[in-house]
Design a protein around this motif. Structure first.
Motif, PDB file in Angstrom:
ATOM      1  N   GLN A  10      18.866 -24.743  -1.092  1.00 13.19           N
ATOM      2  CA  GLN A  10      18.200 -23.456  -1.268  1.00 13.19           C
ATOM      3  C   GLN A  10      16.864 -23.398  -0.512  1.00 13.19           C
ATOM      4  OE1 GLN A  10      18.480 -22.057  -5.195  1.00 13.19           O
ATOM      5  NE2 GLN A  10      16.596 -20.865  -5.139  1.00 13.19           N
ATOM      6  N   ASP A  69      15.449 -20.725   2.395  1.00 10.76           N
ATOM      7  CA  ASP A  69      14.193 -19.998   2.277  1.00 10.76           C
ATOM      8  C   ASP A  69      13.258 -20.339   3.435  1.00 10.76           C
ATOM      9  OD1 ASP A  69      15.076 -18.719   0.073  1.00 10.76           O
ATOM     10  OD2 ASP A  69      13.980 -19.915  -1.376  1.00 10.76           O
ATOM     11  N   ILE A 122      14.029 -18.017   6.112  1.00 16.43           N
ATOM     12  CA  ILE A 122      13.418 -16.706   5.910  1.00 16.43           C
ATOM     13  C   ILE A 122      12.023 -16.681   6.501  1.00 16.43           C
ATOM     14  CG2 ILE A 122      12.608 -15.072   4.170  1.00 16.43           C
ATOM     15  CD1 ILE A 122      14.845 -16.131   2.341  1.00 16.43           C
ATOM     16  N   TRP A 167      11.005 -14.189   9.548  1.00 13.53           N
ATOM     17  CA  TRP A 167      10.259 -12.977   9.218  1.00 13.53           C
ATOM     18  C   TRP A 167       8.751 -13.138   9.331  1.00 13.53           C
ATOM     19  CZ3 TRP A 167      12.599  -8.282   8.029  1.00 13.53           C
ATOM     20  CH2 TRP A 167      13.985  -8.315   7.884  1.00 13.53           C
ATOM     21  N   ARG A 184      26.595 -16.188   4.849  1.00 18.35           N
ATOM     22  CA  ARG A 184      25.229 -16.401   4.372  1.00 18.35           C
ATOM     23  C   ARG A 184      24.248 -16.716   5.480  1.00 18.35           C
ATOM     24  NH1 ARG A 184      26.226 -19.312  -1.476  1.00 18.35           N
ATOM     25  NH2 ARG A 184      27.591 -17.663  -2.253  1.00 18.35           N
ATOM     26  N   LEU A 222      37.406 -13.148  -5.914  1.00 17.38           N
ATOM     27  CA  LEU A 222      37.753 -14.456  -6.491  1.00 17.38           C
ATOM     28  C   LEU A 222      38.065 -14.321  -7.976  1.00 17.38           C
ATOM     29  CD1 LEU A 222      35.784 -17.594  -5.346  1.00 17.38           C
ATOM     30  CD2 LEU A 222      38.226 -17.311  -5.700  1.00 17.38           C
ATOM     31  N   GLU A 227      30.935 -19.470  -1.546  1.00 16.14           N
ATOM     32  CA  GLU A 227      30.857 -19.548  -3.000  1.00 16.14           C
ATOM     33  C   GLU A 227      31.341 -20.903  -3.503  1.00 16.14           C
ATOM     34  OE1 GLU A 227      32.784 -16.096  -4.638  1.00 16.14           O
ATOM     35  OE2 GLU A 227      31.106 -14.804  -4.092  1.00 16.14           O
ATOM     36  N   SER A 247      28.632 -23.654  -2.508  1.00 23.71           N
ATOM     37  CA  SER A 247      27.355 -23.594  -3.207  1.00 23.71           C
ATOM     38  C   SER A 247      27.526 -23.542  -4.717  1.00 23.71           C
ATOM     39  CB  SER A 247      26.572 -22.374  -2.749  1.00 23.71           C
ATOM     40  OG  SER A 247      27.241 -21.193  -3.176  1.00 23.71           O
ATOM     41  N   VAL A 279      27.622 -20.892  -6.256  1.00 22.51           N
ATOM     42  CA  VAL A 279      26.892 -19.699  -6.675  1.00 22.51           C
ATOM     43  C   VAL A 279      27.604 -18.483  -6.102  1.00 22.51           C
ATOM     44  CG1 VAL A 279      24.664 -18.526  -6.657  1.00 22.51           C
ATOM     45  CG2 VAL A 279      24.762 -21.024  -6.545  1.00 22.51           C
ATOM     46  N   SER A 280      27.790 -17.448  -6.922  1.00 21.43           N
ATOM     47  CA  SER A 280      28.470 -16.254  -6.425  1.00 21.43           C
ATOM     48  C   SER A 280      27.595 -15.567  -5.383  1.00 21.43           C
ATOM     49  CB  SER A 280      28.752 -15.282  -7.560  1.00 21.43           C
ATOM     50  OG  SER A 280      27.616 -14.502  -7.839  1.00 21.43           O
ATOM     51  N   GLU A 281      28.262 -14.838  -4.515  1.00 20.98           N
ATOM     52  CA  GLU A 281      27.566 -14.165  -3.425  1.00 20.98           C
ATOM     53  C   GLU A 281      26.432 -13.291  -3.958  1.00 20.98           C
ATOM     54  OE1 GLU A 281      28.483 -15.238  -0.725  1.00 20.98           O
ATOM     55  OE2 GLU A 281      27.786 -13.876   0.852  1.00 20.98           O
ATOM     56  N   TRP A 299      23.556 -15.335  -5.303  1.00 22.25           N
ATOM     57  CA  TRP A 299      22.844 -16.045  -4.255  1.00 22.25           C
ATOM     58  C   TRP A 299      21.874 -15.118  -3.538  1.00 22.25           C
ATOM     59  CZ3 TRP A 299      22.096 -16.332   1.040  1.00 22.25           C
ATOM     60  CH2 TRP A 299      21.579 -17.548   1.513  1.00 22.25           C
ATOM     61  N   TRP A 300      22.385 -13.952  -3.167  1.00 20.49           N
ATOM     62  CA  TRP A 300      21.518 -13.031  -2.418  1.00 20.49           C
ATOM     63  C   TRP A 300      20.398 -12.503  -3.291  1.00 20.49           C
ATOM     64  CZ3 TRP A 300      21.135 -13.042   2.533  1.00 20.49           C
ATOM     65  CH2 TRP A 300      22.226 -13.375   3.332  1.00 20.49           C
ATOM     66  N   GLY A 303      18.928 -14.055  -5.416  1.00 15.09           N
ATOM     67  CA  GLY A 303      17.958 -15.128  -5.557  1.00 15.09           C
ATOM     68  C   GLY A 303      17.059 -15.313  -4.350  1.00 15.09           C
ATOM     69  N   ARG A 304      17.309 -14.576  -3.302  1.00 19.33           N
ATOM     70  CA  ARG A 304      16.515 -14.721  -2.077  1.00 19.33           C
ATOM     71  C   ARG A 304      15.307 -13.796  -2.102  1.00 19.33           C
ATOM     72  NH1 ARG A 304      19.482 -17.920  -2.050  1.00 19.33           N
ATOM     73  NH2 ARG A 304      17.648 -19.091  -2.537  1.00 19.33           N
ATOM     74  N   ALA A 339      12.291 -14.260  -1.400  1.00 17.15           N
ATOM     75  CA  ALA A 339      11.441 -14.373  -0.212  1.00 17.15           C
ATOM     76  C   ALA A 339      11.925 -13.452   0.900  1.00 17.15           C
ATOM     77  CB  ALA A 339      11.426 -15.823   0.279  1.00 17.15           C
ATOM     78  N   LEU A 340      13.247 -13.161   0.884  1.00 16.04           N
ATOM     79  CA  LEU A 340      13.784 -12.255   1.905  1.00 16.04           C
ATOM     80  C   LEU A 340      13.470 -10.805   1.571  1.00 16.04           C
ATOM     81  CD1 LEU A 340      15.537 -11.786   4.438  1.00 16.04           C
ATOM     82  CD2 LEU A 340      17.540 -11.823   2.962  1.00 16.04           C
ATOM     83  N   HIS A 348      10.365  -8.802   2.456  1.00 18.38           N
ATOM     84  CA  HIS A 348      10.146  -8.265   3.797  1.00 18.38           C
ATOM     85  C   HIS A 348      10.874  -6.944   4.022  1.00 18.38           C
ATOM     86  CE1 HIS A 348       8.054 -11.879   5.089  1.00 18.38           C
ATOM     87  NE2 HIS A 348       8.998 -12.584   4.491  1.00 18.38           N
ATOM     88  N   PHE A 349      11.698  -6.543   3.057  1.00 18.40           N
ATOM     89  CA  PHE A 349      12.410  -5.269   3.191  1.00 18.40           C
ATOM     90  C   PHE A 349      11.513  -4.147   2.671  1.00 18.40           C
ATOM     91  CE2 PHE A 349      17.038  -6.024   4.135  1.00 18.40           C
ATOM     92  CZ  PHE A 349      16.880  -7.333   4.542  1.00 18.40           C
TER      93      PHE A 349
END
Lengths: 250, 250
Positions: free
Chosen positions: A3, A7, A10, A14, A123, A250, B176, B179, B181-183, B186-187, B189-190, B192-193, B196-197
């Motif tokens: 993870q 990050d 990222i 960015w 991803r 899934l 998936e 990791s 972790v489901s898609e 996972w997203w 959890g980002r 930090a990304l 920036h949006f």
DNA sequence: ACACTCTGTGTACAACGTAAGCAGTTAAGC
DNA sequence: GCTTAACTGCTTACGTTGTACACAGAGTGT
């Protein structure tokens, strides 16, 4: 564990990297490494894209790259976004022209850098250049007054179409480079295969073959793009639009 | 050099292997190796598909496989065609229903064996099972009285669409599994990304986000398939059909 | 019995990404 | 000017991959 790696991507994508003040002047830099990697991938394909090879073109050793890029995965993220930066965002205008512009920009990008399609995974971290292009595409479609989910679906359909055609093209380019034989020549050299294409086994296929259907195929991108845009036109002009939500995968 | 390898695949795919008369009874066989490999790929993904791993599930060593399969490339060819054999060829009938059947069969196949899409390359050797399915698809479209090239283009468009959507799905499934972790998780959890949006950088994207456009996306397969078939319907019903031939690639 | 053929194993190699440690270089702080 | 901390790039080494090669044992013909 992994993870933190993502990050890290990222931040690399960015945020502007902080310039170090002390220590020796770096001969390398992140952007120089990324550019060299892109050149290697363009010229020699994605299989040749090894840390050792990239370093070699820069006159350095493999491990020197790790001072500027955390690892190969992050390097790939940076390469992809750098290439997106070469494209033009779709200008405002009618939805069909805008989507076609978007598709053609992607297509040109993939033609210039076929390896892009071989490292697009679900991803891969999206970077600012790619997201700006997507934003412009969304903007173009938003004039239609569709629901949000529909806007997303329309843009996704076009992007996925270009990805699909591009992947086929990229595979072909790579195979031609690796073998040194053009796709046409290679397949026509597979006599042992064509022997098994008999009218008993494959009636339609041999019939189409005999009437020349495989000789000068239609341009897959042009044909498909026209069909997809036609299909989307039917959709946006329809009065009723039944929506199928995605079931949890899934 | 490599050429002989590929011709070897042709024989393996299209011709029944000759049973040996002398020597010890083989515990393994080609089909047992192929089945074991498919099970490994289904359960553990394409990255786990190593000769050592396949052999391990059979209780043998890596090198034992080479008595039954010339190499990994040929094993992949055999796996792909074996999976095609699990699908039903499209029955004769109206073109749209037939093409939809073809697409749904491919889709079901990819859902069951997502790894298929990660090893479809342009020179993968086509086997009899796959070609029979293609033949049936061609037959369905041939009722329209199109030119040969047009028939090929129509079927290719559908097949390429399913490939495209499937590849996205396959990437997601693999990520998936790797990791755990489901898609979605996972997203989300980002963080930090998403920082920036911002509306300044990505105005449309944040707007769509805020109106929930990404929350429950439309089914990409269902949405896209309907659009593609609509687009093809426009094409086959048109009076005039301008054709764009493919320029020589590269 | 012998020769032949086929099966499965053990060892070995080159390529990959990259962890760890080291020598050399530069600028900040005194 | 000297010390020290930070930084660069290199060397070495490890585990993993596909598979070439040589070999021991097993089964079938003559």
């Amino acid at each position: 564990m992994k993870q933190s790696d993502r990050d890290r991507s990222i931040r690399l994508l960015w945020e502007a990297p902080a310039e170090p003040t002390r220590g020796p002047k770096a001969a390398l830099s992140q952007s120089r490494v990324v550019e060299a990697a892109i050149r290697v991938a363009d010229a020699e394909g994605v299989d040749a894209l090894t840390m050792r090879r990239v370093a070699e073109t820069l006159g350095n050793t493999a491990m020197s790259l790790y001072r500027h890029v955390p690892g190969k995965a992050e390097l790939l993220d940076l390469m992809v976004d750098a290439v997106w930066g070469e494209t033009d965002p779709a200008p405002a205008g009618p939805w069909r022209e805008g989507l076609e512009f978007f598709a053609r920009q992607m297509w040109a990008m993939y033609r210039a850098h076929p390896w892009m399609l071989q490292l697009t995974t679900s991803r891969r971290m999206p970077g600012p250049q790619a997201m700006t292009r997507m934003d412009a595409a969304f903007a173009v479609v938003s004039e239609l007054g569709l629901q949000s989910e529909e806007i997303v679906a329309v843009v996704t359909t076009v992007a996925q179409f270009v990805d699909g055609v591009g992947r086929t093209m990229a595979d072909r380019v790579q195979a031609e480079r690796e073998s040194g034989v053009s796709e046409e020549d290679w397949w026509s050299g597979r006599e042992a295969l064509w022997e098994h294409f008999t009218p008993e086994r494959l009636p339609m296929m041999t019939h189409i073959w005999n009437s020349g259907g495989f000789e000068s195929p239609l341009d897959e991108f042009e044909f498909g793009l026209a069909r997809v845009l036609d299909g989307l036109a039917v959709f946006v002009e329809a009065e009723e639009r039944p929506l199928v939500r995605r079931e949890t995968c899934l």
